[in-house]
Scaffold this active site. Structure first.
Site, mmCIF file in Angstrom:
data_model
loop_
_atom_site.group_PDB
_atom_site.id
_atom_site.type_symbol
_atom_site.label_atom_id
_atom_site.label_comp_id
_atom_site.label_asym_id
_atom_site.label_seq_id
_atom_site.Cartn_x
_atom_site.Cartn_y
_atom_site.Cartn_z
ATOM 1 N N SER A 9 0.854 -1.186 0.000
ATOM 2 C CA SER A 9 0.000 0.000 0.000
ATOM 3 C C SER A 9 0.891 1.238 0.000
ATOM 4 O O SER A 9 1.622 1.485 0.969
ATOM 5 C CB SER A 9 -0.889 0.008 1.250
ATOM 6 N N HIS A 34 -1.360 -1.247 -4.228
ATOM 7 C CA HIS A 34 -2.602 -0.828 -3.579
ATOM 8 C C HIS A 34 -2.565 0.690 -3.350
ATOM 9 O O HIS A 34 -1.616 1.219 -2.776
ATOM 10 C CB HIS A 34 -2.715 -1.574 -2.242
ATOM 11 N N ASP A 36 -4.622 3.923 -1.829
ATOM 12 C CA ASP A 36 -5.695 4.322 -0.914
ATOM 13 C C ASP A 36 -6.175 5.733 -1.205
ATOM 14 O O ASP A 36 -5.434 6.699 -1.049
ATOM 15 C CB ASP A 36 -5.183 4.250 0.533
ATOM 16 N N MET A 38 -8.705 8.618 -0.100
ATOM 17 C CA MET A 38 -9.507 9.029 1.068
ATOM 18 C C MET A 38 -9.977 10.465 0.888
ATOM 19 O O MET A 38 -9.214 11.310 0.400
ATOM 20 C CB MET A 38 -8.653 8.939 2.333
ATOM 21 N N HIS A 67 -8.418 1.507 -3.894
ATOM 22 C CA HIS A 67 -9.325 1.338 -2.755
ATOM 23 C C HIS A 67 -9.957 2.698 -2.448
ATOM 24 O O HIS A 67 -9.304 3.581 -1.906
ATOM 25 C CB HIS A 67 -8.491 0.794 -1.572
ATOM 26 N N MET A 69 -11.990 5.020 -0.428
ATOM 27 C CA MET A 69 -12.605 5.277 0.879
ATOM 28 C C MET A 69 -13.216 6.666 0.800
ATOM 29 O O MET A 69 -12.757 7.630 1.428
ATOM 30 C CB MET A 69 -11.544 5.189 1.976
ATOM 31 N N MET A 138 -11.790 -5.102 5.733
ATOM 32 C CA MET A 138 -10.895 -4.198 6.467
ATOM 33 C C MET A 138 -10.577 -4.835 7.818
ATOM 34 O O MET A 138 -11.482 -5.221 8.562
ATOM 35 C CB MET A 138 -11.552 -2.835 6.695
ATOM 36 N N ASP A 176 -6.889 -5.954 4.526
ATOM 37 C CA ASP A 176 -6.178 -4.680 4.517
ATOM 38 C C ASP A 176 -6.184 -4.080 5.924
ATOM 39 O O ASP A 176 -7.250 -3.789 6.464
ATOM 40 C CB ASP A 176 -6.899 -3.752 3.522
HETATM 41 C C1 DX5 Z 1 -6.075 1.960 5.728
HETATM 42 C C2 DX5 Z 1 -5.683 1.638 4.323
HETATM 43 C C3 DX5 Z 1 -4.601 0.625 4.206
HETATM 44 C C4 DX5 Z 1 -3.291 1.003 4.855
HETATM 45 C C5 DX5 Z 1 -2.716 -0.254 5.417
HETATM 46 O O1 DX5 Z 1 -7.222 2.722 5.726
HETATM 47 O O2 DX5 Z 1 -6.787 1.154 3.577
HETATM 48 O O3 DX5 Z 1 -4.404 0.207 2.867
HETATM 49 O O4 DX5 Z 1 -2.366 1.569 3.971
HETATM 50 O O5 DX5 Z 1 -1.562 0.067 6.125
HETATM 51 P P1 DX5 Z 1 -0.894 -0.957 7.134
HETATM 52 O O6 DX5 Z 1 -0.499 -2.171 6.347
HETATM 53 O O7 DX5 Z 1 0.278 -0.214 7.664
HETATM 54 O O8 DX5 Z 1 -1.909 -1.274 8.199
HETATM 55 ZN ZN ZN Z 2 -6.430 0.193 1.579
#
Ligand code: DX5
Ligand code: ZN
Length: 231
Positions: A9, A34, A36, A38, A67, A69, A138, A176
């Site tokens: 990620s 991956h 993220d 947000m 992903h 969010m 999650m 994740d």
């Molecule tokens: C959290 C993200 C993850 C995050 C995971 O909201 O969706 O993808 O980057 O990070 P680690 O592996 O450090 O928990």
């Molecule tokens: Zn993620």
């Protein structure tokens, strides 16, 4: 079930050195990247948008696992696909028209994923399981990297695995949040076949060695070997 895939990620990478970081995980033979996204509404944090995905697309051929969010994800599906996303995952909690959104992703020939927060019951996906390609469980509350794996999620992963098996379809089960070399085996035994890892990979000195270590941990482990009732 497919072979286990590992997706670093980039939330935890050094953004000032994005190109080198992507090249390094490619060199380390990561299976997915991956990303993220947000929006500061669905989750407390704000990250990146389609332009960033487009920039990454320009420097790697590795599948991009986006992903989302964000609230009302349907507004942005087209933009992320045009930017180069291969997998587009939306949160069930934030979309009252989940079926339509997943249908749109599929109609554009991309992998359609649905994600659930730790507290969201599994039955929210009962009526989309016949069409999704991927379920993302999650294992932390989304928003930040570096949080601890929530132990109760092991049972949820195993239950999701059973649900997927019941469909007779090939659906990826991604996890994740808080996934590390030391708990990779447990989540795979519970049924996960895609492992997202942020701090575990980008916080390590040598990404290639870290991914090798994770694969070593998974040698001889069969996916979904552990039953939900034993967890
Ligand atoms: C959290 C993200 C993850 C995050 C995971 O909201 O969706 O993808 O980057 O990070 P680690 O592996 O450090 O928990
Ligand atoms: Zn993620």
């Amino acid at each position: 079930m497919n072979e286990v895939r590992i997706g670093p990620s980039i939330l935890s990478c050094d953004f000032l050195r994005l190109k080198e970081e992507i090249e390094a995980v490619d060199e380390a033979k990561a299976d997915l990247i991956h990303i993220d996204v947000m929006d500061g509404h669905f989750v407390p944090n704000i990250t990146i948008g389609p332009l960033f995905v487009e920039a990454i697309r320009g420097i790697t051929k590795t599948p991009l696992d986006v992903h989302l969010m964000i609230e009302k994800p349907s507004r942005y599906i087209g933009a992320f696909i045009d930017a180069g996303a291969d997998i587009v995952t939306v949160h069930a909690e934030t979309d009252p028209h989940l079926h339509r959104t997943l249908d749109e992703i599929k109609s554009k020939n991309r992998t359609a994923g649905v994600s659930l927060n730790p507290s969201t019951p599994l039955d929210i996906i009962d009526y989309v399981l016949d069409m999704v390609d991927l379920v993302l469980i999650m294992t932390v509350n989304p928003g930040f990297g570096g949080q601890s794996f929530i132990p109760g999620m092991l049972k949820k992963i195993a239950r999701t695995y059973d649900m997927i098996k019941g469909t007779g379809r090939s659906i990826d089960l991604e996890v994740d949040g808080g996934i590390k070399a030391h708990n990779a085996k447990e989540v795979v035994m519970a049924g996960a076949n895609i492992l997202v890892m942020g701090t575990e990979i980008f916080g390590s000195k040598n990404y290639k060695e870290k991914i090798r270590e994770i694969r070593r941990e998974l040698e001889g482990v069969s996916c979904g070997d552990r039953k939900a009732e034993d967890l």
